[in-house]
Design a protein around this motif. Structure first.
Motif, PDB file in Angstrom:
ATOM      1  N   VAL A 182      26.790  95.389  15.298  1.00 53.53           N
ATOM      2  CA  VAL A 182      27.592  95.770  16.683  1.00 53.53           C
ATOM      3  C   VAL A 182      29.024  94.790  17.108  1.00 53.53           C
ATOM      4  O   VAL A 182      30.031  95.250  17.058  1.00 53.53           O
ATOM      5  CB  VAL A 182      26.773  95.968  17.885  1.00 53.53           C
ATOM      6  N   HIS A 183      28.733  93.477  16.631  1.00 55.99           N
ATOM      7  CA  HIS A 183      29.933  92.507  17.037  1.00 55.99           C
ATOM      8  C   HIS A 183      30.966  93.013  15.924  1.00 55.99           C
ATOM      9  O   HIS A 183      32.228  92.920  16.418  1.00 55.99           O
ATOM     10  CB  HIS A 183      29.489  91.091  16.873  1.00 55.99           C
ATOM     11  N   GLN A 184      30.712  93.072  14.629  1.00 60.09           N
ATOM     12  CA  GLN A 184      31.865  93.379  13.752  1.00 60.09           C
ATOM     13  C   GLN A 184      32.330  94.821  13.942  1.00 60.09           C
ATOM     14  O   GLN A 184      33.600  94.912  13.731  1.00 60.09           O
ATOM     15  CB  GLN A 184      31.113  92.985  12.479  1.00 60.09           C
ATOM     16  N   LEU A 185      31.624  95.590  14.254  1.00 72.49           N
ATOM     17  CA  LEU A 185      32.018  97.188  14.284  1.00 72.49           C
ATOM     18  C   LEU A 185      33.132  97.157  15.607  1.00 72.49           C
ATOM     19  O   LEU A 185      33.909  97.399  15.610  1.00 72.49           O
ATOM     20  CB  LEU A 185      30.781  98.086  14.727  1.00 72.49           C
ATOM     21  N   ALA A 186      32.636  96.132  16.598  1.00 66.27           N
ATOM     22  CA  ALA A 186      33.625  96.102  17.617  1.00 66.27           C
ATOM     23  C   ALA A 186      34.980  95.385  17.331  1.00 66.27           C
ATOM     24  O   ALA A 186      35.903  95.732  17.553  1.00 66.27           O
ATOM     25  CB  ALA A 186      33.077  95.283  19.111  1.00 66.27           C
ATOM     26  N   ALA A 187      34.980  94.532  16.606  1.00 69.00           N
ATOM     27  CA  ALA A 187      36.159  93.806  15.812  1.00 69.00           C
ATOM     28  C   ALA A 187      37.046  94.783  15.351  1.00 69.00           C
ATOM     29  O   ALA A 187      38.276  94.935  15.379  1.00 69.00           O
ATOM     30  CB  ALA A 187      35.781  92.719  15.102  1.00 69.00           C
TER      31      ALA A 187
END
Length: 96
Positions: free
Chosen positions: A48-53
């Motif tokens: 999720v963190h990488q998807l948000a980035a």
């Protein structure tokens, strides 16, 4: 898209084109890292963190494209292919 904004070049300014391309390259790299993260079986938090980035990088590129269209429209509203304010508004809202 059938509007003249879609048919016009992204920007006549080389600096603006470079900024947009750099943002898209950043998003491309982040997407590659995201795919690797998913394939490695990483946890939900990391994905999720990488998807948000990735999403944020793409949004910033899109807003930069629209801001360049707004600038061009203000500088020369009668130029061939220059987007009209209604078109810019629709493009902006499509990213929101």
């Amino acid at each position: 898209m059938e509007s003249s904004a879609a048919e016009a070049a992204i920007s006549a300014e080389p600096d603006a084109q470079k900024k947009i391309a750099n943002r898209l390259r950043r998003a491309h790299g982040q997407l590659g890292a995201l795919i690797t993260t998913v394939e490695s079986g990483a946890g939900c938090r990391d994905v999720v963190h990488q998807l948000a980035a990735v999403s944020k990088a793409l949004d910033r590129a899109g807003f930069l494209v629209i801001s360049e269209a707004m600038r061009e429209c203000l500088l020369d509203p009668d130029a061939t292919g220059s987007p009209q304010s209604e078109e810019i508004e629709k493009l902006f809202l499509s990213l929101a």
